[in-house]
Design a protein around this motif. Sequence first.
Motif, PDB file in Angstrom:
ATOM      1  N   GLY A 204       0.807  -1.212   0.000  1.00 30.32           N
ATOM      2  CA  GLY A 204       0.000   0.000   0.000  1.00 30.32           C
ATOM      3  C   GLY A 204       0.842   1.265   0.000  1.00 30.32           C
ATOM      4  N   ILE A 205       1.542   1.530  -1.131  1.00 29.25           N
ATOM      5  CA  ILE A 205       2.433   2.681  -1.218  1.00 29.25           C
ATOM      6  C   ILE A 205       1.954   3.603  -2.324  1.00 29.25           C
ATOM      7  N   ASN A 206       1.884   4.903  -2.038  1.00 31.27           N
ATOM      8  CA  ASN A 206       1.582   5.917  -3.027  1.00 31.27           C
ATOM      9  C   ASN A 206       2.730   6.911  -3.092  1.00 31.27           C
ATOM     10  N   VAL A 207       3.240   7.141  -4.304  1.00 35.38           N
ATOM     11  CA  VAL A 207       4.352   8.064  -4.505  1.00 35.38           C
ATOM     12  C   VAL A 207       3.944   9.042  -5.599  1.00 35.38           C
ATOM     13  N   SER A 208       4.086  10.342  -5.347  1.00 32.83           N
ATOM     14  CA  SER A 208       3.688  11.326  -6.354  1.00 32.83           C
ATOM     15  C   SER A 208       4.598  12.550  -6.309  1.00 32.83           C
ATOM     16  N   GLY A 209       4.820  13.111  -7.491  1.00 40.06           N
ATOM     17  CA  GLY A 209       5.526  14.380  -7.594  1.00 40.06           C
ATOM     18  C   GLY A 209       6.946  14.378  -7.077  1.00 40.06           C
ATOM     19  N   CYS A 210       7.633  13.256  -7.148  1.00 35.24           N
ATOM     20  CA  CYS A 210       9.000  13.164  -6.635  1.00 35.24           C
ATOM     21  C   CYS A 210      10.004  13.268  -7.780  1.00 35.24           C
ATOM     22  N   ARG A 211      11.217  13.723  -7.451  1.00 35.19           N
ATOM     23  CA  ARG A 211      12.294  13.839  -8.431  1.00 35.19           C
ATOM     24  C   ARG A 211      13.526  13.148  -7.857  1.00 35.19           C
ATOM     25  N   LEU A 212      13.967  12.116  -8.562  1.00 32.82           N
ATOM     26  CA  LEU A 212      15.079  11.307  -8.075  1.00 32.82           C
ATOM     27  C   LEU A 212      16.237  11.357  -9.070  1.00 32.82           C
ATOM     28  N   TYR A 213      17.397  11.805  -8.582  1.00 34.99           N
ATOM     29  CA  TYR A 213      18.649  11.804  -9.341  1.00 34.99           C
ATOM     30  C   TYR A 213      19.631  10.966  -8.528  1.00 34.99           C
ATOM     31  N   THR A 214      19.706   9.683  -8.794  1.00 37.54           N
ATOM     32  CA  THR A 214      20.402   8.771  -7.904  1.00 37.54           C
ATOM     33  C   THR A 214      21.652   8.177  -8.540  1.00 37.54           C
ATOM     34  N   GLY A 215      22.576   7.717  -7.667  1.00 32.97           N
ATOM     35  CA  GLY A 215      23.749   7.004  -8.125  1.00 32.97           C
ATOM     36  C   GLY A 215      23.519   5.513  -8.226  1.00 32.97           C
ATOM     37  N   ASP A 216      22.423   5.054  -7.650  1.00 28.64           N
ATOM     38  CA  ASP A 216      22.047   3.640  -7.726  1.00 28.64           C
ATOM     39  C   ASP A 216      20.582   3.585  -8.139  1.00 28.64           C
ATOM     40  N   ASP A 217      19.896   2.477  -7.871  1.00 26.83           N
ATOM     41  CA  ASP A 217      18.521   2.314  -8.341  1.00 26.83           C
ATOM     42  C   ASP A 217      17.613   3.440  -7.819  1.00 26.83           C
ATOM     43  N   CYS A 218      16.722   3.928  -8.679  1.00 26.15           N
ATOM     44  CA  CYS A 218      15.767   4.939  -8.229  1.00 26.15           C
ATOM     45  C   CYS A 218      14.734   4.340  -7.269  1.00 26.15           C
TER      46      CYS A 218
END
Length: 411
Positions: A204-218
Amino acid sequence: KADCIRETTILQASAYGVRPDSQELQTEAFQKAIDHLHSMGGGELQVQAGTYHIGSIRLYSDMTLHLMEGAKLYGSRDFRDYTDFKVPTTLRYVEDEHYKTLWNLPDYYIYGIICAFGEKQVSIIGEPGSEINGQDCFDPDGEEGFRGPMGMIFCSCQNVTLKGYTVSDSANWSHQLDSCKGVDISQVTVLAGHDGFNFHHCTGINVSGCRLYTGDDCVAGYDIENLYVKDCFFNTACNALRIGGRNMIFDHCTFKGPGLYPHRSEMTYYTHAVFKYYSIRPDVIRGEGEGILLKNCTFMDMTMLLSYQYGREELMQNNLPLRELTFEDADIKHLTKKSLFKGNGEPCTLTLRRTALSFEGSDDEDPMLEVDSSITLNLEQVICAAPVIIQAPKDTVVNMKDCKGIRILRI
């Protein structure tokens, strides 16, 4: 009956000796304020603008950590200032001798800056300009001989809300959530470090409007159930999605490579794959991978679209198999390397529906995708900017409808 409304208790961190802009650790003062709030039955701890250096702090139920505008929590550069609070993780691979040796996992592997264990109604809310910075804390005894603490840890928690802040330079995963139920994440930014969000055994996870600039998996995690991700931006020097589970939807998201920040162990920038299946052997997985849908998404300058070879332990794909994966109303631009998508005897259906696709191999005969006879391949209204080759054994089921520019090479 008269309605009874419980007022939220609000405490200022400064009232408990928390000092901004000091090089001295504020861990003890922060925990004193948190413990006082806990003794009052919960509430909100407000952190005013300024820079605060801390080790590990622990949150409790019915509690909000509110970072006001310009409030910045900087993790200590000394790994000895952190703890796992002696609470076991629900990740079983950390106890497996094969993986402990392979990745150099210490006994305190799941330790972090902000932690909660078995709590309910826990929130971290950030105003504009708020930040949680891991400072790339180096641990010579940590994973791979250099990884330090996680940014934050939520283990076996219910109703977790994360909103509005930025996580920078996390020494390991930015967000480690395992066996949580009811997670709401919005407007969170991740810069550099390692993984963005990890959702092992979460539901039950909701994710919205996020910005990910990662060195590993997003986004990573196995045994995920009921995940909905919308209007997010993913940029990585590893995999955009390394996931496994059931009923997962990515809607109106943008995936863009190469990575802005390097992969920390390889020091490379190219994006590995859009989707890499995750189903690791030592853990208990509740069900096979199915109901995974990426719709209305744009994918640009990714190396591979897919990575799945069931049974391969080195790929962490040797627990329960993947059964269903769908791309729908997708715009896939500038892939450069062949994807392997093989069930190795376990049937799986891969669907591309109403999709624009471009592939740029080293020459015109390079295939974009290779499948085995375990895969049923459904291609519906797939339009290729230039001819695209898909390799498939002669007995592979391939259903094509209203496609343009696809050549099936039987092998």
